[in-house]
Structures are given as structure tokens and as C-alpha cells.
Design a protein around this motif. Structure first.
Motif, PDB file in Angstrom:
ATOM      1  N   LYS A 112      12.076 -13.342 -10.222  1.00  0.00           N
ATOM      2  CA  LYS A 112      11.981 -12.990  -8.816  1.00  0.00           C
ATOM      3  C   LYS A 112      11.199 -11.691  -8.681  1.00  0.00           C
ATOM      4  CE  LYS A 112      14.876 -12.034  -4.779  1.00  0.00           C
ATOM      5  NZ  LYS A 112      16.248 -11.896  -4.284  1.00  0.00           N
ATOM      6  N   ASN A 113      10.321 -11.630  -7.710  1.00  0.00           N
ATOM      7  CA  ASN A 113       9.557 -10.426  -7.473  1.00  0.00           C
ATOM      8  C   ASN A 113      10.505  -9.315  -7.026  1.00  0.00           C
ATOM      9  OD1 ASN A 113       7.865  -8.409  -6.725  1.00  0.00           O
ATOM     10  ND2 ASN A 113       6.741  -9.574  -5.174  1.00  0.00           N
ATOM     11  N   PRO A 114      10.654  -8.242  -7.832  1.00  0.00           N
ATOM     12  CA  PRO A 114      11.623  -7.218  -7.488  1.00  0.00           C
ATOM     13  C   PRO A 114      11.277  -6.433  -6.240  1.00  0.00           C
ATOM     14  CG  PRO A 114      10.275  -6.495  -9.327  1.00  0.00           C
ATOM     15  CD  PRO A 114       9.923  -7.932  -9.059  1.00  0.00           C
ATOM     16  N   THR A 115      10.024  -6.517  -5.783  1.00  0.00           N
ATOM     17  CA  THR A 115       9.648  -5.778  -4.588  1.00  0.00           C
ATOM     18  C   THR A 115       9.487  -6.695  -3.384  1.00  0.00           C
ATOM     19  OG1 THR A 115       7.308  -5.968  -5.165  1.00  0.00           O
ATOM     20  CG2 THR A 115       8.471  -4.019  -5.952  1.00  0.00           C
ATOM     21  N   ALA A 116       9.886  -7.938  -3.522  1.00  0.00           N
ATOM     22  CA  ALA A 116       9.761  -8.866  -2.400  1.00  0.00           C
ATOM     23  C   ALA A 116      10.584  -8.364  -1.220  1.00  0.00           C
ATOM     24  CB  ALA A 116      10.246 -10.250  -2.813  1.00  0.00           C
ATOM     25  N   GLY A 117       9.977  -8.364  -0.053  1.00  0.00           N
ATOM     26  CA  GLY A 117      10.680  -7.945   1.146  1.00  0.00           C
ATOM     27  C   GLY A 117      10.545  -6.469   1.457  1.00  0.00           C
ATOM     28  N   LEU A 118      10.040  -5.653   0.494  1.00  0.00           N
ATOM     29  CA  LEU A 118       9.856  -4.238   0.762  1.00  0.00           C
ATOM     30  C   LEU A 118       8.589  -4.034   1.577  1.00  0.00           C
ATOM     31  CD1 LEU A 118      10.763  -2.568  -2.639  1.00  0.00           C
ATOM     32  CD2 LEU A 118      12.106  -2.584  -0.546  1.00  0.00           C
ATOM     33  N   PRO A 119       8.620  -3.154   2.570  1.00  0.00           N
ATOM     34  CA  PRO A 119       7.431  -2.933   3.402  1.00  0.00           C
ATOM     35  C   PRO A 119       6.279  -2.373   2.588  1.00  0.00           C
ATOM     36  CG  PRO A 119       9.402  -1.929   4.370  1.00  0.00           C
ATOM     37  CD  PRO A 119       9.745  -2.334   2.970  1.00  0.00           C
ATOM     38  N   ASP A 120       5.077  -2.764   2.959  1.00  0.00           N
ATOM     39  CA  ASP A 120       3.892  -2.223   2.312  1.00  0.00           C
ATOM     40  C   ASP A 120       3.536  -0.887   2.955  1.00  0.00           C
ATOM     41  OD1 ASP A 120       3.437  -4.214   0.464  1.00  0.00           O
ATOM     42  OD2 ASP A 120       2.405  -5.476   1.921  1.00  0.00           O
ATOM     43  N   PRO A 121       2.867  -0.014   2.188  1.00  0.00           N
ATOM     44  CA  PRO A 121       2.453   1.273   2.745  1.00  0.00           C
ATOM     45  C   PRO A 121       1.293   1.083   3.698  1.00  0.00           C
ATOM     46  CG  PRO A 121       1.551   1.010   0.565  1.00  0.00           C
ATOM     47  CD  PRO A 121       2.440  -0.189   0.808  1.00  0.00           C
ATOM     48  N   PRO A 122       0.959   2.134   4.481  1.00  0.00           N
ATOM     49  CA  PRO A 122      -0.187   2.031   5.387  1.00  0.00           C
ATOM     50  C   PRO A 122      -1.473   1.699   4.643  1.00  0.00           C
ATOM     51  CG  PRO A 122       1.134   3.975   5.886  1.00  0.00           C
ATOM     52  CD  PRO A 122       1.671   3.393   4.614  1.00  0.00           C
ATOM     53  N   SER A 123      -1.647   2.242   3.415  1.00  0.00           N
ATOM     54  CA  SER A 123      -2.836   1.929   2.617  1.00  0.00           C
ATOM     55  C   SER A 123      -2.760   0.488   2.126  1.00  0.00           C
ATOM     56  CB  SER A 123      -2.936   2.881   1.427  1.00  0.00           C
ATOM     57  OG  SER A 123      -3.964   2.463   0.558  1.00  0.00           O
ATOM     58  N   THR A 124      -3.884  -0.201   2.128  1.00  0.00           N
ATOM     59  CA  THR A 124      -3.894  -1.600   1.698  1.00  0.00           C
ATOM     60  C   THR A 124      -3.900  -1.724   0.186  1.00  0.00           C
ATOM     61  OG1 THR A 124      -6.308  -1.604   1.811  1.00  0.00           O
ATOM     62  CG2 THR A 124      -5.103  -2.330   3.781  1.00  0.00           C
ATOM     63  N   PHE A 125      -4.194  -0.633  -0.529  1.00  0.00           N
ATOM     64  CA  PHE A 125      -4.259  -0.711  -1.983  1.00  0.00           C
ATOM     65  C   PHE A 125      -3.062  -0.023  -2.602  1.00  0.00           C
ATOM     66  CE2 PHE A 125      -5.312   1.157  -6.068  1.00  0.00           C
ATOM     67  CZ  PHE A 125      -5.653   0.016  -6.772  1.00  0.00           C
ATOM     68  N   ILE A 126      -2.401  -0.713  -3.541  1.00  0.00           N
ATOM     69  CA  ILE A 126      -1.307  -0.126  -4.308  1.00  0.00           C
ATOM     70  C   ILE A 126      -1.724  -0.153  -5.763  1.00  0.00           C
ATOM     71  CG2 ILE A 126       1.154  -0.219  -4.842  1.00  0.00           C
ATOM     72  CD1 ILE A 126       1.556  -1.930  -2.370  1.00  0.00           C
ATOM     73  N   SER A 127      -1.846   1.016  -6.367  1.00  0.00           N
ATOM     74  CA  SER A 127      -2.292   1.085  -7.751  1.00  0.00           C
ATOM     75  C   SER A 127      -1.205   0.564  -8.690  1.00  0.00           C
ATOM     76  CB  SER A 127      -2.629   2.530  -8.118  1.00  0.00           C
ATOM     77  OG  SER A 127      -1.448   3.300  -8.161  1.00  0.00           O
ATOM     78  N   PRO A 128      -1.578   0.188  -9.915  1.00  0.00           N
ATOM     79  CA  PRO A 128      -0.580  -0.301 -10.871  1.00  0.00           C
ATOM     80  C   PRO A 128       0.528   0.704 -11.142  1.00  0.00           C
ATOM     81  CG  PRO A 128      -2.795  -0.841 -11.614  1.00  0.00           C
ATOM     82  CD  PRO A 128      -2.955   0.040 -10.420  1.00  0.00           C
ATOM     83  N   ALA A 129       0.163   1.998 -11.273  1.00  0.00           N
ATOM     84  CA  ALA A 129       1.192   3.002 -11.561  1.00  0.00           C
ATOM     85  C   ALA A 129       2.170   3.132 -10.405  1.00  0.00           C
ATOM     86  CB  ALA A 129       0.534   4.356 -11.846  1.00  0.00           C
ATOM     87  N   VAL A 130       1.657   3.125  -9.182  1.00  0.00           N
ATOM     88  CA  VAL A 130       2.533   3.207  -8.005  1.00  0.00           C
ATOM     89  C   VAL A 130       3.379   1.950  -7.898  1.00  0.00           C
ATOM     90  CG1 VAL A 130       2.566   3.294  -5.485  1.00  0.00           C
ATOM     91  CG2 VAL A 130       1.018   4.785  -6.764  1.00  0.00           C
ATOM     92  N   ARG A 131       2.774   0.814  -8.214  1.00  0.00           N
ATOM     93  CA  ARG A 131       3.518  -0.451  -8.134  1.00  0.00           C
ATOM     94  C   ARG A 131       4.695  -0.452  -9.120  1.00  0.00           C
ATOM     95  NH1 ARG A 131      -0.377  -3.466  -9.098  1.00  0.00           N
ATOM     96  NH2 ARG A 131      -1.002  -3.871  -6.958  1.00  0.00           N
ATOM     97  N   ARG A 132       4.464   0.091 -10.331  1.00  0.00           N
ATOM     98  CA  ARG A 132       5.543   0.129 -11.311  1.00  0.00           C
ATOM     99  C   ARG A 132       6.698   1.012 -10.836  1.00  0.00           C
ATOM    100  NH1 ARG A 132       1.277   0.291 -15.082  1.00  0.00           N
ATOM    101  NH2 ARG A 132       1.421   2.558 -15.224  1.00  0.00           N
ATOM    102  N   LEU A 133       6.344   2.194 -10.293  1.00  0.00           N
ATOM    103  CA  LEU A 133       7.389   3.084  -9.787  1.00  0.00           C
ATOM    104  C   LEU A 133       8.126   2.444  -8.615  1.00  0.00           C
ATOM    105  CD1 LEU A 133       5.477   6.499  -9.923  1.00  0.00           C
ATOM    106  CD2 LEU A 133       7.427   5.826 -11.325  1.00  0.00           C
ATOM    107  N   ARG A 134       7.384   1.715  -7.815  1.00  0.00           N
ATOM    108  CA  ARG A 134       8.006   1.027  -6.676  1.00  0.00           C
ATOM    109  C   ARG A 134       9.018  -0.011  -7.147  1.00  0.00           C
ATOM    110  NH1 ARG A 134       5.059  -3.509  -2.965  1.00  0.00           N
ATOM    111  NH2 ARG A 134       6.164  -3.216  -1.003  1.00  0.00           N
ATOM    112  N   GLN A 135       8.655  -0.744  -8.195  1.00  0.00           N
ATOM    113  CA  GLN A 135       9.550  -1.763  -8.717  1.00  0.00           C
ATOM    114  C   GLN A 135      10.780  -1.146  -9.371  1.00  0.00           C
ATOM    115  OE1 GLN A 135       6.972  -3.924 -11.345  1.00  0.00           O
ATOM    116  NE2 GLN A 135       6.023  -5.145  -9.719  1.00  0.00           N
ATOM    117  N   ILE A 136      10.572  -0.082 -10.155  1.00  0.00           N
ATOM    118  CA  ILE A 136      11.683   0.533 -10.868  1.00  0.00           C
ATOM    119  C   ILE A 136      12.720   1.092  -9.900  1.00  0.00           C
ATOM    120  CG2 ILE A 136      12.328   2.484 -12.375  1.00  0.00           C
ATOM    121  CD1 ILE A 136       9.611   2.077 -13.785  1.00  0.00           C
ATOM    122  N   HIS A 137      12.232   1.754  -8.842  1.00  0.00           N
ATOM    123  CA  HIS A 137      13.143   2.480  -7.959  1.00  0.00           C
ATOM    124  C   HIS A 137      13.385   1.786  -6.621  1.00  0.00           C
ATOM    125  CE1 HIS A 137      13.125   5.916 -10.686  1.00  0.00           C
ATOM    126  NE2 HIS A 137      11.819   5.795 -10.769  1.00  0.00           N
TER     127      HIS A 137
END
Length: 414
Positions: A112-137
Motif C-alpha cells: 500500500k502506498n504509505p502516502t496515499a491520501g496525504l495532500p500534495d504540496p503547492p509545488s508540483t515536484f516532490i524530490s526523492p529525498a523529500v518523498r522518503r521523509l514524507r513516507q517515513i514521517h
């Protein structure tokens, strides 16, 4: 084959991008195989002083990453390559898929996508490092203000958000492999590149230069009066008139009187600078310390110095300093009194400079003055001022001569 090589463009750092600072790849903003546009940010670098972005030199396809996240990015080192054809190769597509799909064995279970349902930021691009931190926390990135280009959220923004919320940062696998054993009742906070660089710089300085410090007492009455008379006019012009502006201006006058303080020690001689590029320490809270530099201070008046201080301090605290803003310093001031310190000694010299000026907290003290032949106790706004010198380059004569003149300028300001 030779035709394809001509189409490969190397991604490199130019000397003016780092200007001698140590840089580390914080994150790639594109995956291998992604299309990139000329002048589009593709790499985020973290130096010992500032965050900066590397843009694509041409439009095309990101072919290879030669320097990975966490690895040093040196001047003229090839960081990666871009294929100008604009066509993604099958090998690149396989690599891209491998980056996005974890290896779960021959019979992987659906995840299951651990970030499913979480709002996206105003920026359309999410870098891999930010994505990992987003998933962890399990972060809501729409609640984090981005400081990158076009308000893009950087990994530093996320870590600052986590630190503010007292959320422990999980080390990356590479960090976890080298983390030492700690007490069960403690917390290990991984060093940032800035903290590592500060540690190396300070250790190098004390190992290189024999530090000697002189301390004088300073009467602030004259500059307090002058500031009260002029701070509103400067504020109306968008300039904040601080005591540090007076300290910078007085340091320039003292350097003119004793120029050897503004120098660099070499084995064959002492290089004395005609220009004064004056750095001032700016605390970034728990993140460390940075030293923006006011260039060519000898040509600036008090208001111009105050304007430079206002601009550079704001840029430092908003993480907007460029490498040029922190390079080329010939002399440094540490106004440690803003955090309550009366005396700090020795203040570590900012190598390869030969001296650093320290200003303590201003407080009212009882001093003895002679009036009409009689000693009297009076209350004065006082602070301690110190100069730490590299004793290889300077002696007590130059040190105390500088401080005597600095004290005279401040106490007779009009």
C-alpha cells in the motif's frame, strides 16, 4: 558510436558556483531517464554554508548520475550526463523503474502506498529525498513552506519542520550502518554537512594558529545616543540600524590605523589586504553558524553598512545566501553578546584570517571616573570587547593598538 558521445553533455560545477566551499549532493531533483529542460534545477547541493541548485546545461534526457546523494561534489567533477536526443533509452527506463520499484523477491506482496491520501504540496515536484521523509514521517507537505526555487520544498525544509515539531529524524541506511552504539536513554542526532564543516574548520584553526586574546572594556554611551537620533530615519529608508553596524564601521577605522590585523599568514610572509571584506557571525539556531561577508567595507558609510547587514542577515535566516555572500572575508566580527554572553575566549579565528573581534553583552555597570580631581562612581552602559589573534602573525602590540583605536572610535562617536 562517436555521434552518440557528441550528444552527451556533462553536468559540472563551475568554480564560481562553489568558490572553494565543500559541496555535497543533497538530492537529485530528476530520475535517470527523465526529460530535463535547459536551466531547470536538477540537483540540490548543500555546502558547508548555503543550499544551492545546479541547473541543466541543455535540454534532453538525464542519462547517468555519477555522483549520488550524500557524496561530495567537487569543482569540475562530472556529476552526471544529459543526452540531448530527447529520447529515453530502454536502459534508462529500466533504471527508472528500478528506482521506483523496491526489490521484494520473486513473489512480492502488494504494498500500500504509505502516502496515499496525504495532500500534495503547492509545488508540483516532490524530490526523492523529500518523498522518503514524507513516507517515513507521514507528513502533510502542504503545511511546509518551501525555500527552494519557485517555493519548492527542499529536504532541509522538511528536516526543519520535523525539528520544530520534536519529531526524530530517521537516519538513512548509509548512516545507520555507521551509527555508533549509544546509551538507551540518549538520542543520536546525525551531523549535517554544515555541522561537520564547522567542526573541521574549528579544529583546523586551533591546530594551525596559536590563539591569544586581549580584552578591553567599552563605553557604549556615545553610540547609544547616536543610534537613538538616527534609527528612525534609517528605518524609514528600510534599514535597521544595529549596534553591529557601529562595530563594523569602527573595526574598519581601527584596521586603517593598524592594517596588519587585516591579513593572512603565509610561511614566507604576511599578506596584508588593502580591502576590508568583513564577515559577521550569524547564528542559525540549532543548525549552526554562518558568516556572511560585507565586501569592500572600507568604501561604505554607516548607513550603507547597516543596509548590508540588514540584507545579508535576512538572507542568512531565510536560507537565501549564495556562495558569493560568504566568500572572500579578510576579517571577522563575532557579536556573541546578542545571546547574553559577557566574554567569550578564545573566539576561534576564521582561517585563513589572522584575527577575530568579539563583542559581549551590553549592560549597565558602575565605573569610576574622575571629575574636578575627585573619583566618582557613575553608571555606564558597558561591554567587553576582545581581539583574538594568530600569534604567528601578530603580537600584543598590534592587538592592543587595534583595540585602543577601536575603543576610541566607539567612545567618541558623534
Amino acid at each position: 558510436m562517436s555521434e552518440q558521445k557528441k550528444q552527451l553533455v556533462e553536468i559540472k560545477l563551475s568554480p564560481d558556483q562553489t568558490e572553494g566551499t565543500k559541496a555535497t549532493v543533497a538530492q537529485w531533483l530528476k530520475r535517470t531517464g527523465d526529460a530535463v529542460t535547459q536551466d531547470e534545477p536538477i540537483i540540490e547541493l548543500e555546502t558547508d554554508k548555503v543550499m544551492m541548485e545546479v541547473v541543466a546545461p541543455v535540454s534532453g534526457i538525464l542519462q547517468e548520475k555519477w555522483v549520488l546523494e550524500g557524496e561530495p561534489a567537487e569543482e569540475n567533477k562530472i556529476l552526471g550526463t544529459i543526452l540531448e536526443t530527447g529520447v529515453s533509452k530502454p536502459a534508462n527506463e529500466r533504471e527508472k523503474q528500478a528506482e521506483e520499484t523496491p526489490n521484494l523477491g520473486t513473489n512480492p506482496l502488494p504494498r500500500k502506498n504509505p502516502t496515499a491520501g496525504l495532500p500534495d504540496p503547492p509545488s508540483t515536484f516532490i524530490s526523492p529525498a523529500v518523498r522518503r521523509l514524507r513516507q517515513i514521517h507521514q507528513l502533510d507537505l502542504s503545511q511546509i513552506a518551501g525555500t527552494g526555487r519557485n517555493n519548492r520544498i527542499t529536504s532541509r525544509d522538511v528536516k526543519a519542520h520535523l525539528a520544530a515539531g520534536d519529531v526524530a529524524l530517521s537516519p538513512s541506511p548509509s548512516q545507520a550502518d555507521v551509527v555508533p552504539q549509544t546509551d538507551p536513554g540518549s538520542e543520536l542526532i546525525p551531523h549535517t554537512p554544515m555541522r561537520q564543516s564547522i567542526a573541521e574548520h574549528m579544529q583546523h584553526s586551533v591546530q594551525t594558529a596559536p590563539h591569544v586574546t586581549s580584552v578591553f572594556e567599552l563605553d557604549m554611551t556615545a553610540i547609544i545616543k547616536h543610534r537613538q537620533q538616527h534609527k528612525q530615519a534609517m528605518a524609514d529608508a528600510g534599514v535597521k540600524l544595529t549596534f553591529t553596524a557601529y562595530f563594523v564601521a569602527a573595526a574598519v577605522q581601527a584596521i586603517r590605523h593598524q592594517p596588519q590585523v587585516n591579513s593572512q599568514f603565509h610561511e614566507h610572509g604576511l599578506e596584508v589586504f588593502r580591502h576590508v571584506n568583513l564577515g559577521f557571525g550569524t547564528a542559525l539556531g540549532d543548525d549552526g553558524l554562518i558568516v556572511p561577508v560585507i565586501q569592500q567595507c572600507q568604501n561604505l558609510n554607516l548607513q550603507q553598512i547597516a543596509a548590508q547587514l540588514t540584507e545579508l542577515t535576512a538572507k542568512a535566516r531565510d536560507n537565501r545566501l549564495s556562495p558569493k555572500d560568504v566568500q572572500g572575508g579578510t576579517f571577522t566580527i563575532s557579536n556573541h553578546g546578542v545571546s547574553g554572553s559577557l566574554v567569550a575566549t578564545p573566539i576561534i579565528i576564521n582561517q585563513p584570517q589572522t584575527a577575530i573581534l568579539g563583542l559581549g553583552k551590553m549592560e549597565k555597570r558602575v565605573v569610576v571616573e574622575t571629575h574636578n580631581g575627585q573619583d566618582m562612581m557613575v553608571i555606564k552602559p558597558m561591554c567587553y570587547v576582545s581581539l583574538t589573534i594568530d600569534h604567528r602573525a601578530l603580537d600584543a602590540h598590534q592587538c592592543n593598538d587595534f583595540l585602543t583605536h577601536f575603543k576610541q572610535v566607539i567612545e567618541t562617536w558623534s
